[in-house]
Design a protein around this motif. Structure first.
Motif, PDB file in Angstrom:
ATOM      1  N   ILE A   1       0.730  -1.349   0.063  1.00  0.00           N
ATOM      2  CA  ILE A   1       0.072  -0.110  -0.091  1.00  0.00           C
ATOM      3  C   ILE A   1       0.913   1.180  -0.380  1.00  0.00           C
ATOM      4  N   VAL A   2       0.469   2.111  -1.023  1.00  0.00           N
ATOM      5  CA  VAL A   2       1.455   3.387  -1.219  1.00  0.00           C
ATOM      6  C   VAL A   2       0.436   4.978  -0.829  1.00  0.00           C
ATOM      7  N   GLU A   3       0.402   5.359   0.465  1.00  0.00           N
ATOM      8  CA  GLU A   3       0.115   6.605   0.703  1.00  0.00           C
ATOM      9  C   GLU A   3       0.544   7.747   0.176  1.00  0.00           C
ATOM     10  N   ILE A   4       0.089   8.215   0.150  1.00  0.00           N
ATOM     11  CA  ILE A   4       0.857   9.908  -0.002  1.00  0.00           C
ATOM     12  C   ILE A   4      -0.452  11.110   0.152  1.00  0.00           C
ATOM     13  N   ASN A   5       0.495  12.161   0.849  1.00  0.00           N
ATOM     14  CA  ASN A   5      -0.492  12.486   2.196  1.00  0.00           C
ATOM     15  C   ASN A   5      -1.542  11.977   2.543  1.00  0.00           C
ATOM     16  N   GLY A   6      -1.245  10.871   3.176  1.00  0.00           N
ATOM     17  CA  GLY A   6      -2.745  10.148   3.897  1.00  0.00           C
ATOM     18  C   GLY A   6      -3.900   9.303   3.360  1.00  0.00           C
ATOM     19  N   LYS A   7      -3.693   9.708   2.001  1.00  0.00           N
ATOM     20  CA  LYS A   7      -4.817   8.990   0.927  1.00  0.00           C
ATOM     21  C   LYS A   7      -4.115   8.049  -0.101  1.00  0.00           C
ATOM     22  N   ILE A   8      -4.508   6.395   0.085  1.00  0.00           N
ATOM     23  CA  ILE A   8      -3.764   5.751  -0.761  1.00  0.00           C
ATOM     24  C   ILE A   8      -4.051   5.476  -2.099  1.00  0.00           C
ATOM     25  N   LYS A   9      -2.690   5.315  -3.024  1.00  0.00           N
ATOM     26  CA  LYS A   9      -2.754   5.899  -3.749  1.00  0.00           C
ATOM     27  C   LYS A   9      -2.577   4.547  -4.864  1.00  0.00           C
ATOM     28  N   TYR A  10      -1.823   3.460  -4.353  1.00  0.00           N
ATOM     29  CA  TYR A  10      -1.570   2.674  -4.955  1.00  0.00           C
ATOM     30  C   TYR A  10      -1.901   1.024  -3.820  1.00  0.00           C
ATOM     31  N   THR A  11      -2.054  -0.045  -4.633  1.00  0.00           N
ATOM     32  CA  THR A  11      -2.407  -1.169  -3.492  1.00  0.00           C
ATOM     33  C   THR A  11      -1.837  -1.979  -4.799  1.00  0.00           C
ATOM     34  N   LEU A  12      -1.350  -3.021  -4.401  1.00  0.00           N
ATOM     35  CA  LEU A  12      -0.443  -3.787  -5.504  1.00  0.00           C
ATOM     36  C   LEU A  12      -0.529  -5.175  -5.447  1.00  0.00           C
ATOM     37  N   HIS A  13      -0.480  -6.427  -5.835  1.00  0.00           N
ATOM     38  CA  HIS A  13      -0.121  -7.086  -5.199  1.00  0.00           C
ATOM     39  C   HIS A  13       1.381  -7.228  -4.928  1.00  0.00           C
ATOM     40  N   THR A  14       2.161  -8.344  -3.022  1.00  0.00           N
ATOM     41  CA  THR A  14       3.417  -8.162  -3.645  1.00  0.00           C
ATOM     42  C   THR A  14       4.243  -9.019  -4.873  1.00  0.00           C
ATOM     43  N   THR A  15       3.209 -10.542  -5.757  1.00  0.00           N
ATOM     44  CA  THR A  15       3.970 -11.488  -5.957  1.00  0.00           C
ATOM     45  C   THR A  15       4.455 -10.695  -7.852  1.00  0.00           C
ATOM     46  N   VAL A  16       3.632  -9.606  -7.585  1.00  0.00           N
ATOM     47  CA  VAL A  16       3.686  -8.882  -9.491  1.00  0.00           C
ATOM     48  C   VAL A  16       4.885  -8.324  -9.176  1.00  0.00           C
ATOM     49  N   ASP A  17       5.853  -8.875 -10.050  1.00  0.00           N
ATOM     50  CA  ASP A  17       7.314  -7.409  -9.855  1.00  0.00           C
ATOM     51  C   ASP A  17       6.945  -6.344 -10.876  1.00  0.00           C
ATOM     52  N   THR A  18       7.363  -4.940 -10.406  1.00  0.00           N
ATOM     53  CA  THR A  18       7.138  -3.591 -10.850  1.00  0.00           C
ATOM     54  C   THR A  18       7.623  -2.949 -10.483  1.00  0.00           C
ATOM     55  N   ILE A  19       7.805  -1.945 -11.856  1.00  0.00           N
ATOM     56  CA  ILE A  19       8.336   0.155 -11.395  1.00  0.00           C
ATOM     57  C   ILE A  19       7.432   0.279 -11.410  1.00  0.00           C
ATOM     58  N   ILE A  20       7.044   0.914 -10.476  1.00  0.00           N
ATOM     59  CA  ILE A  20       6.037   1.842 -10.841  1.00  0.00           C
ATOM     60  C   ILE A  20       6.482   4.399 -10.247  1.00  0.00           C
ATOM     61  N   SER A  21       5.866   4.782 -11.223  1.00  0.00           N
ATOM     62  CA  SER A  21       7.161   6.334 -10.635  1.00  0.00           C
ATOM     63  C   SER A  21       5.289   6.592 -10.782  1.00  0.00           C
ATOM     64  N   SER A  22       5.404   7.532  -9.882  1.00  0.00           N
ATOM     65  CA  SER A  22       4.513   8.531  -9.382  1.00  0.00           C
ATOM     66  C   SER A  22       4.842  10.124  -9.101  1.00  0.00           C
ATOM     67  N   ASN A  23       4.397  10.649  -8.864  1.00  0.00           N
ATOM     68  CA  ASN A  23       4.136  11.976  -7.781  1.00  0.00           C
ATOM     69  C   ASN A  23       4.173  12.238  -6.806  1.00  0.00           C
ATOM     70  N   GLY A  24       4.664  12.420  -5.624  1.00  0.00           N
ATOM     71  CA  GLY A  24       5.068  12.808  -4.263  1.00  0.00           C
ATOM     72  C   GLY A  24       4.139  14.560  -4.208  1.00  0.00           C
ATOM     73  N   TYR A  25       4.381  14.599  -3.184  1.00  0.00           N
ATOM     74  CA  TYR A  25       4.118  16.330  -2.984  1.00  0.00           C
ATOM     75  C   TYR A  25       4.609  16.845  -3.329  1.00  0.00           C
ATOM     76  N   LYS A  26       6.173  16.406  -3.420  1.00  0.00           N
ATOM     77  CA  LYS A  26       7.353  17.536  -3.200  1.00  0.00           C
ATOM     78  C   LYS A  26       7.594  17.641  -5.072  1.00  0.00           C
ATOM     79  N   GLY A  27       7.508  16.186  -5.484  1.00  0.00           N
ATOM     80  CA  GLY A  27       7.978  16.083  -6.883  1.00  0.00           C
ATOM     81  C   GLY A  27       7.900  14.124  -7.728  1.00  0.00           C
ATOM     82  N   PRO A  28       8.717  13.951  -8.074  1.00  0.00           N
ATOM     83  CA  PRO A  28       8.518  12.646  -9.371  1.00  0.00           C
ATOM     84  C   PRO A  28       9.304  11.740  -7.895  1.00  0.00           C
ATOM     85  N   PHE A  29       8.540  10.116  -8.007  1.00  0.00           N
ATOM     86  CA  PHE A  29       9.597   9.324  -6.851  1.00  0.00           C
ATOM     87  C   PHE A  29       9.089   8.005  -7.791  1.00  0.00           C
ATOM     88  N   SER A  30       9.774   7.067  -7.456  1.00  0.00           N
ATOM     89  CA  SER A  30       9.541   5.459  -8.313  1.00  0.00           C
ATOM     90  C   SER A  30      10.095   4.793  -7.037  1.00  0.00           C
TER      91      SER A  30
END
Lengths: 171, 126
Positions: free
Chosen positions: B43-72
């Protein structure tokens, strides 16, 4: 109001300088967990506390100000976390001394480290809106025991050696 | 604090012991309360809101934007780590992989929290 003699001002300035330098250098010491630091500056803060609590507050503010400038700027959330943590730790240590709980510097240092870490956790949870940050409590509590203990023992040795050399600025 | 003789503070004494015992007791009480949970989801939360809910079984790389800038971040072998992030100190990146549901990766400037979630069930009633 506290009478500021020149000797005291110089002494507090030296403690602040020592705290700042040590705070900057200790960031380069590798730690098992990245954001945990030994808190060597607390040696100087505890010594300043026995001059006057406001002296310790001065040391804390100068240390946070200059060490934040070096590492990423003073308008970062971590500066607020350090300020809240530092002042809370200071209030906790001052209360322990005032309440005459028969502690040595070891206990004062441990309580200071503990309250400092918990206050930093709580401010972090407020800034980043993390509701279950208390999951990290155990790690922080164990580490504050260890680091507070090390710093307390170091401070005891330092003050003992100051007494031997008759350095006695209101200590 | 006038003329206080510091010598009484130099010997470890009773109050130290009480403080240490108190803190150790809180640690034990706190860890007894936490049960281990399975790691089904990241579970990835940004500023308190859940943004991503992903299964641990699937290998992925995800890029997104946090409060200040991009992250991955990257999921691999049921572990998660922060790949990079626009924070001044990169403490979150230096933390590396996390596996247990008791750990979390947090980035304060970007207000990101990466943790595990799953169902926790009692070993007895299972």
């Amino acid at each position: 109001m506290m009478q500021l003699q020149n000797k005291k001002i110089v002494y507090i300035a030296m403690l602040s300088a020592g705290a700042t330098v040590v705070a900057i250098l200790e960031r380069f010491i590798p730690m098992p967990i990245p954001f945990l630091k030994l808190g060597l500056a607390n040696i100087f803060i505890i010594i300043a506390l026995f001059i006057h609590p406001l002296a310790a507050l001065t040391v804390i503010i100068i240390k946070i100000f200059f060490s934040s400038i070096i590492f990423g700027g003073i308008f970062q959330p971590i500066t607020i976390m350090q300020l809240v943590g530092g002042v809370s730790g200071l209030i906790g240590m001052y209360l322990i001394i005032k309440l005459n709980i028969r502690c040595s510097l070891l206990g004062i240092s441990i309580i200071g480290a503990f309250i400092h870490n918990i206050a930093m956790l709580l401010t972090a949870s407020l800034i980043a809106h993390i509701t279950d940050i208390m999951k990290l409590y155990s790690i922080f509590a164990v580490f504050s025991l260890i680091s507070g203990g090390i710093i307390g023992i170091a401070t005891i040795y330092l003050v003992k050696s100051m007494y031997k050399r008759n350095i006695n600025y209101n200590l | 604090m006038r003329k206080k003789d510091l010598r009484i503070f130099l010997k470890p004494s009773f109050g130290d012991f009480i403080i240490v015992i108190f803190i150790i007791a809180t640690i034990f009480l706190y860890s007894a309360k936490m049960k281990g949970t399975d790691n089904f989801l990241v579970i990835v939360e940004i500023n308190g809101k859940i943004k991503y809910t992903l299964h641990t079984t699937v290998d992925t790389i995800i890029s997104s934007n946090g409060y200040k800038g991009p992250f991955s971040f990257e999921i691999k072998d049921k572990k998660v780590k922060m790949k990079n992030s626009t924070c001044p100190l990169h403490i979150c990146v230096k933390q590396g992989w996390i596996k247990n549901s008791n750990e979390m990766i947090i980035c304060i400037p970007n207000r990101i929290k990466i943790s595990f979630s799953g169902s926790d069930y009692d070993a007895i009633t299972k």
